[in-house]
Design an enzyme around this catalytic site. Structure first.
Site, PDB file in Angstrom:
ATOM      1  CE1 TYR A  66      -4.042   2.045   0.845  1.00  0.00           C
ATOM      2  CE2 TYR A  66      -2.607   3.129   2.423  1.00  0.00           C
ATOM      3  CZ  TYR A  66      -3.793   3.085   1.712  1.00  0.00           C
ATOM      4  OH  TYR A  66      -4.719   4.092   1.867  1.00  0.00           O
ATOM      5  CE  LYS A  89      -3.668   4.947  -1.390  1.00  0.00           C
ATOM      6  NZ  LYS A  89      -4.719   5.456  -2.290  1.00  0.00           N
TER       7      LYS A  89
END
Ligand code: NAP
Length: 250
Positions: free
Chosen positions: A159, A163
């Site tokens: 993640y 991001k």
């Protein structure tokens, strides 16, 4: 100009708008006059509810199903929007998932699924709307990243990588599109109460937030509306705006 008219005549595509932050963004953009395309992948009823809430208060919206991690579905989605709306003025790349786990135990699929949606999905959508925005010589693209993309997080290497990638993508596309009147910015939420965060250890996280409380989807939506609609925001591009209660500073 009244605030409700700010986005009259403009079309906004919000990915992952059936629930959580995307839902709040869709409602907020609809409330200031945008025609909102409510994208979803599974939650058809929830997407319809968002459309109904916007139309019931005098706005305009419709829902389209598309899995944003698949380029062909994104292309079909944008084609569909253009056949109904003729232009796309605002793109909010919001759809996102987590598949948390420590790196040593992370399965390749958990890595790939998160990268495919949270990073490649932003690339697919940006590319698919870019031709129209470049022709229009106007557009606002807002990418929802995360403070985790700035500082990393144990258990979220997939993640955080996605991001952080979104931040690089935001800055690069901001440079590529600036001369054509298109701004590209990222909003980096901290901890916002949604389905995504409902199983996390709230107490531990709360102690890391100087303002002492979790954020709400409406606070992210307000920041997105500023970037999408405020005339002053036409001079902001390539930036990452943190909405995190002070979680990450400097
Ligand atoms: P959420 O409540 O889990 O909602 C996720 C949304 O994404 C849903 O509308 C879901 O739609 C959609 N979605 C999932 N997979 C999709 C796919 N393959 N294609 C299209 N749409 C898909 O999450 P959230 O907390 O609102 O998060 C929204 C964004 O904010 C994400 O990018 C997330 O990474 C980011 N963010 C959240 C927080 C936080 O604290 N909540 C913090 C930082 C950043 P369906 O139900 O229809 O599948």
């Amino acid at each position: 100009m009244t605030p409700t008219q700010l986005l009259n005549g403009q079309t906004a595509l919000v990915t992952g708008a059936s629930r959580g932050i995307g839902r709040a963004i869709a409602l907020a953009l609809g409330a200031i006059g945008a025609e909102v395309v409510v994208n979803y992948s599974n939650s058809a009823e929830k997407a319809d509810e968002v459309v109904q809430l916007i139309t019931a208060s005098g706005g305009s919206a419709y829902a389209i199903k598309a899995n944003i991690s698949k380029e062909e579905e994104v292309d079909e989605l944008v084609k569909n929007v253009l056949s109904r709306s003729a232009h796309i003025d605002i793109l909010v790349n919001n759809a996102g998932i987590t598949r948390d786990g420590l790196l040593m135990r992370m399965k390749r699929d958990d890595w790939q699924e998160v990268i495919n949606l949270n990073l490649s999905g932003v690339f697919f959508c940006t590319k698919a709307v870019a031709r129209t925005m470049l022709k229009q010589k106007q557009g606002r693209i807002i990418n929802i990243t995360s403070v985790v993309g700035l500082i990393g997080n144990a258990g979220q290497s997939n993640y955080a990588a996605a991001k952080a990638g979104v931040i690089g993508l935001t800055k690069s596309t901001a440079k590529e599109f600036a001369s054509r009147g298109i701004t590209v910015n990222a909003v980096a939420p901290g901890f916002i109460e949604t389905d995504m965060t409902k199983d996390l250890n709230a107490e531990e996280i709360l102690s890391a937030i100087p303002l002492g409380k979790f954020g709400t989807p409406d606070q992210i939506a307000g920041t997105v509306c500023f970037l999408a609609a405020n005339p002053s925001a036409s001079y902001i591009t390539g930036q990452v705006i943190q909405v995190d209660g002070g979680m990450v500073m400097g």
